[in-house]
Design a protein around this motif. Structure first.
Motif, PDB file in Angstrom:
ATOM      1  N   TRP A 147      40.618  50.075  52.872  1.00 54.72           N
ATOM      2  CA  TRP A 147      39.367  49.330  52.870  1.00 54.72           C
ATOM      3  C   TRP A 147      39.264  48.382  51.679  1.00 54.72           C
ATOM      4  CZ3 TRP A 147      36.601  48.510  56.883  1.00 54.72           C
ATOM      5  CH2 TRP A 147      36.525  49.456  57.902  1.00 54.72           C
ATOM      6  N   PRO A 151      37.191  44.168  51.699  1.00 57.47           N
ATOM      7  CA  PRO A 151      35.930  44.775  51.264  1.00 57.47           C
ATOM      8  C   PRO A 151      34.661  44.128  51.815  1.00 57.47           C
ATOM      9  CG  PRO A 151      36.803  43.362  49.545  1.00 57.47           C
ATOM     10  CD  PRO A 151      37.820  43.363  50.655  1.00 57.47           C
ATOM     11  N   LEU A 162      36.769  40.663  59.198  1.00 56.89           N
ATOM     12  CA  LEU A 162      36.918  41.313  57.897  1.00 56.89           C
ATOM     13  C   LEU A 162      37.639  40.351  56.955  1.00 56.89           C
ATOM     14  CD1 LEU A 162      36.578  43.614  60.053  1.00 56.89           C
ATOM     15  CD2 LEU A 162      37.860  45.065  58.495  1.00 56.89           C
ATOM     16  N   SER A 196      32.499  48.687  53.753  1.00 53.88           N
ATOM     17  CA  SER A 196      32.629  47.246  53.575  1.00 53.88           C
ATOM     18  C   SER A 196      31.247  46.629  53.396  1.00 53.88           C
ATOM     19  CB  SER A 196      33.336  46.644  54.802  1.00 53.88           C
ATOM     20  OG  SER A 196      33.378  45.244  54.755  1.00 53.88           O
TER      21      SER A 196
END
Length: 200
Positions: A147, A151, A162, A196
């Motif tokens: 992750w 982030p 993402l 996130s």
């Protein structure tokens, strides 16, 4: 083909083949997330449009139309522009994806170049998202990302995008919603909310 990661409790699984539209969606999501908030404001856009109209038509109207009529015409234009801006801001991402608007054309061309230059992007892909990160398995390659590598994220009507950072040009992973089973969208949102930061 790489061996897929073992199933983990709470994991969300997606199966998809990335398309130009998916990648365009991710690029637009990144662009929108970095656009100053005031530039997305209908009030700001209305004020700018009204000011531009007043500058362009003001002198002509003042010299050729009586004062009260000038005010009425300008108010009518402002109301019309405000209505148009309101409608545009209410149009869904799904509708915008089908319109040949400026940013979509530019990012669409960029996405086509990226897809042409990296054909493996279009391979059938299985992605498992769990508490440890992303586990991606395509036809010719596989990779895993914690992750911490992605982030921040932004959700659109068609995907979850993402980003490697909140800066313009950061690496993007696009997870198309069509690759999810129906109940898994909420579970993916929960994972993203935990691991996130969501970009506005």
């Amino acid at each position: 083909m790489s061996t897929p990661p073992p199933d983990v409790d709470g994991a969300v699984r997606l199966t998809y083949a990335l398309t130009v539209d998916d990648l365009t969606d991710g690029l637009l999501a990144q662009s929108a997330a970095h656009r100053p908030r005031f530039l997305r404001s209908p009030l700001f856009l209305t004020a700018v449009a009204a000011l531009a109209l007043a500058i362009l038509l003001g002198d002509a109207l003042v010299f050729h139309v009586a004062g009260l009529n000038v005010v009425a015409v300008l108010i009518g234009w402002v109301v019309a522009i405000a209505g148009l801006v309101f409608v545009v801001h209410r149009v869904s991402d799904a509708t915008l994806r089908r319109l040949p608007v400026g940013a979509r054309v530019i990012f669409g061309l960029t996405a086509r170049i990226l897809m042409r230059g990296t054909p493996t992007l279009a391979e059938r892909t299985r992605t498992v998202v769990d508490g440890t990160g992303l586990h991606v398995t395509a036809e010719t390659a596989g990779w895993t990302a914690a992750w911490a590598q992605y982030p921040v994220h932004r959700e659109t009507d068609g995907s979850f995008a993402l980003f490697a950072s909140d800066r313009t040009g950061a690496q993007i992973v696009v997870l198309p919603k069509r690759g999810l089973a129906e109940p898994d969208a909420e579970r993916l949102r929960a994972l993203l909310a935990t691991h996130s930061r969501r970009l506005a």
